[in-house]
Design a protein around this motif. Structure first.
Motif, PDB file in Angstrom:
ATOM      1  N   GLU A   1      57.623 146.725 100.985  1.00 52.96           N
ATOM      2  CA  GLU A   1      58.020 145.810  99.203  1.00 52.96           C
ATOM      3  C   GLU A   1      58.772 145.717  98.833  1.00 52.96           C
ATOM      4  O   GLU A   1      59.782 144.726  98.300  1.00 52.96           O
ATOM      5  CB  GLU A   1      57.208 145.438  98.667  1.00 52.96           C
ATOM      6  CG  GLU A   1      55.130 144.848  98.709  1.00 52.96           C
ATOM      7  CD  GLU A   1      53.463 145.242  97.375  1.00 52.96           C
ATOM      8  OE1 GLU A   1      54.524 145.524  96.761  1.00 52.96           O
ATOM      9  OE2 GLU A   1      53.134 144.919  98.411  1.00 52.96           O
ATOM     10  N   GLN A   2      59.440 147.065  98.511  1.00 51.19           N
ATOM     11  CA  GLN A   2      60.661 147.447  98.173  1.00 51.19           C
ATOM     12  C   GLN A   2      61.512 146.657  98.917  1.00 51.19           C
ATOM     13  O   GLN A   2      62.894 146.203  98.246  1.00 51.19           O
ATOM     14  CB  GLN A   2      60.859 148.753  98.171  1.00 51.19           C
ATOM     15  CG  GLN A   2      60.527 149.857  96.912  1.00 51.19           C
ATOM     16  CD  GLN A   2      60.928 149.289  95.515  1.00 51.19           C
ATOM     17  OE1 GLN A   2      61.755 149.663  95.605  1.00 51.19           O
ATOM     18  NE2 GLN A   2      60.217 149.997  94.575  1.00 51.19           N
TER      19      GLN A   2
ATOM     20  N   ALA B   1      54.078 149.948  99.741  1.00 53.08           N
ATOM     21  CA  ALA B   1      55.061 149.721  98.861  1.00 53.08           C
ATOM     22  C   ALA B   1      56.546 150.571  99.243  1.00 53.08           C
ATOM     23  O   ALA B   1      57.075 149.286  98.710  1.00 53.08           O
ATOM     24  CB  ALA B   1      54.917 150.854  97.765  1.00 53.08           C
ATOM     25  N   MET B   2      57.049 150.931 100.142  1.00 50.89           N
ATOM     26  CA  MET B   2      58.048 150.964 100.461  1.00 50.89           C
ATOM     27  C   MET B   2      58.584 149.375 101.561  1.00 50.89           C
ATOM     28  O   MET B   2      59.818 149.016 101.065  1.00 50.89           O
ATOM     29  CB  MET B   2      58.496 151.835 101.947  1.00 50.89           C
ATOM     30  CG  MET B   2      57.929 153.986 101.498  1.00 50.89           C
ATOM     31  SD  MET B   2      57.705 154.760 102.925  1.00 50.89           S
ATOM     32  CE  MET B   2      58.804 153.615 103.647  1.00 50.89           C
TER      33      MET B   2
ATOM     34  N   PRO C   1      62.945 143.176  96.438  1.00 49.07           N
ATOM     35  CA  PRO C   1      63.580 144.428  96.044  1.00 49.07           C
ATOM     36  C   PRO C   1      63.690 144.474  94.694  1.00 49.07           C
ATOM     37  O   PRO C   1      63.801 143.029  93.453  1.00 49.07           O
ATOM     38  CB  PRO C   1      65.202 145.402  96.145  1.00 49.07           C
ATOM     39  CG  PRO C   1      65.818 143.624  97.187  1.00 49.07           C
ATOM     40  CD  PRO C   1      64.659 142.856  97.511  1.00 49.07           C
ATOM     41  N   PRO C   2      63.301 144.769  93.136  1.00 49.14           N
ATOM     42  CA  PRO C   2      63.010 144.962  92.109  1.00 49.14           C
ATOM     43  C   PRO C   2      65.177 144.765  91.249  1.00 49.14           C
ATOM     44  O   PRO C   2      65.475 144.880  91.438  1.00 49.14           O
ATOM     45  CB  PRO C   2      63.207 146.254  91.606  1.00 49.14           C
ATOM     46  CG  PRO C   2      62.973 147.463  92.358  1.00 49.14           C
ATOM     47  CD  PRO C   2      62.654 146.710  94.065  1.00 49.14           C
TER      48      PRO C   2
END
Ligand code: NDP
Length: 281
Positions: A273-274, A270-271, A278-279
């Motif tokens: 993927e951020q 998850a880190m 980034p969202p």
């Protein structure tokens, strides 16, 4: 005690996800250690590694363009690094010697196990597209996993033939325009090229010629879902991404550096993927 130091060497290195992954594990494990990015100039890797002999850096991950040079500086070379013709892990021993290893193949096989459960590398032919260091490492890993036949497909046929020559009997070479023939009966197709990061420059591969049960894997993880993986998913093939491979080679590296397994409670995926996607704000 003394702080344990390990790191990653590459050029460029700024975008490496390895410091993020290892430092998150270090923090969660509560160990006194730091993991540092190093970026020697392209012609200075050998002197950099020589300078670390017998010093306080325990080990290094090695990435582009130093994997072959890393193999060359070591006195001791693991069988899998020798077969891959490259090292992605150097250990600086207390006696001043250097040990070269390559855990990319472990990461590749673990990525298949995680994202394509039940996949069996020994169950049929596998295809590797590309003939650089990543392709040779993948082909070597499939040889070691007992794949009965490995077909290297590359734009420059002579480079694929060189890998086949180095790895021997189960490995054969195909030109890019015969990819459909190489896909026949394949249980896995691994994209180990650096092409196709932008969709307009993606390889125009006849993925519809892959068997329905074939697993498609891309070693590239920028973007996380590459055009190759997106096309595979569109054809309803199972897919495996390059981020899984990266994270799953980091685990064994961490163990070599710090003598313990990574703390499982950290969601390093998850880190990462951020950082990769980034969202939207
Ligand atoms: P190289 O530069 O050594 O190899 C590049 C390969 O891609 C060559 O076979 C080349 O063909 C082919 N290629 C490049 N552009 C094109 C194009 N436009 N059309 C057709 N073929 C093309 O790279 P590496 O082997 O070191 O790495 C390949 C990729 O794998 C990189 O993106 C790297 O980041 C990734 N990787 C990912 C890892 C992970 O953990 N997920 C680990 C290691 C690598 P030709 O021989 O004809 O020039």
């Amino acid at each position: 005690g003394k702080t344990a130091v390990a790191g990653v060497a590459g050029h460029p290195i700024a975008h490496s996800l390895s410091p993020l992954i290892h430092n998150a594990w270090i923090a969660a494990a509560g160990i006194d250690a730091v993991y540092v990015p190093f970026s020697p100039l392209p012609d200075a890797f050998q002197r950099f590694a020589e300078g670390l002999r017998g010093g306080s850096v325990r080990g290094l991950n090695v990435t582009l363009p130093f994997k072959e040079a890393a193999l060359a500086v070591a006195e001791e070379v693991s069988e899998r690094a020798d077969l891959a013709g490259a090292a992605n892990l150097l250990i600086f021993n207390d006696d001043g010697t250097i040990t070269a290893d390559n855990v990319d193949g472990l990461g590749l096989m673990a990525a298949f196990a995680q994202q394509a459960p039940g996949f069996d590398a020994a169950s049929g032919p596998v295809v590797v597209i590309g003939a650089g260091g990543a392709a040779r490492g993948a082909a070597a890993a499939f040889v070691q996993a007992g794949s009965p036949e490995i077909r290297i497909v590359n734009r420059t046929l002579a480079r694929a033939e060189m890998i086949a020559g180095a790895l021997g009997k189960p490995v054969s070479a195909y030109p890019l325009d015969q990819a459909a023939a190489a896909f026949h009966g394949a249980v896995a197709v691994v994209n180990a090229t650096s092409a196709g990061v932008a969709s307009e420059d993606a390889l125009d591969l006849p993925l519809e010629a892959t068997p329905e049960h074939a697993v498609l894997m891309d070693m590239t993880y920028r973007p996380l879902v590459t055009p190759y993986l997106a096309r595979g998913r569109g054809l309803r093939r199972r897919t495996v991404d390059g981020l899984a491979m990266l994270i799953l080679q980091a685990g064994p590296s961490f163990e070599s550096f710090f003598g313990r397994t990574p703390p499982p409670e950290v969601d390093v995926r998850a880190m990462c993927e951020q950082v990769l996607a980034p969202p939207a704000t």
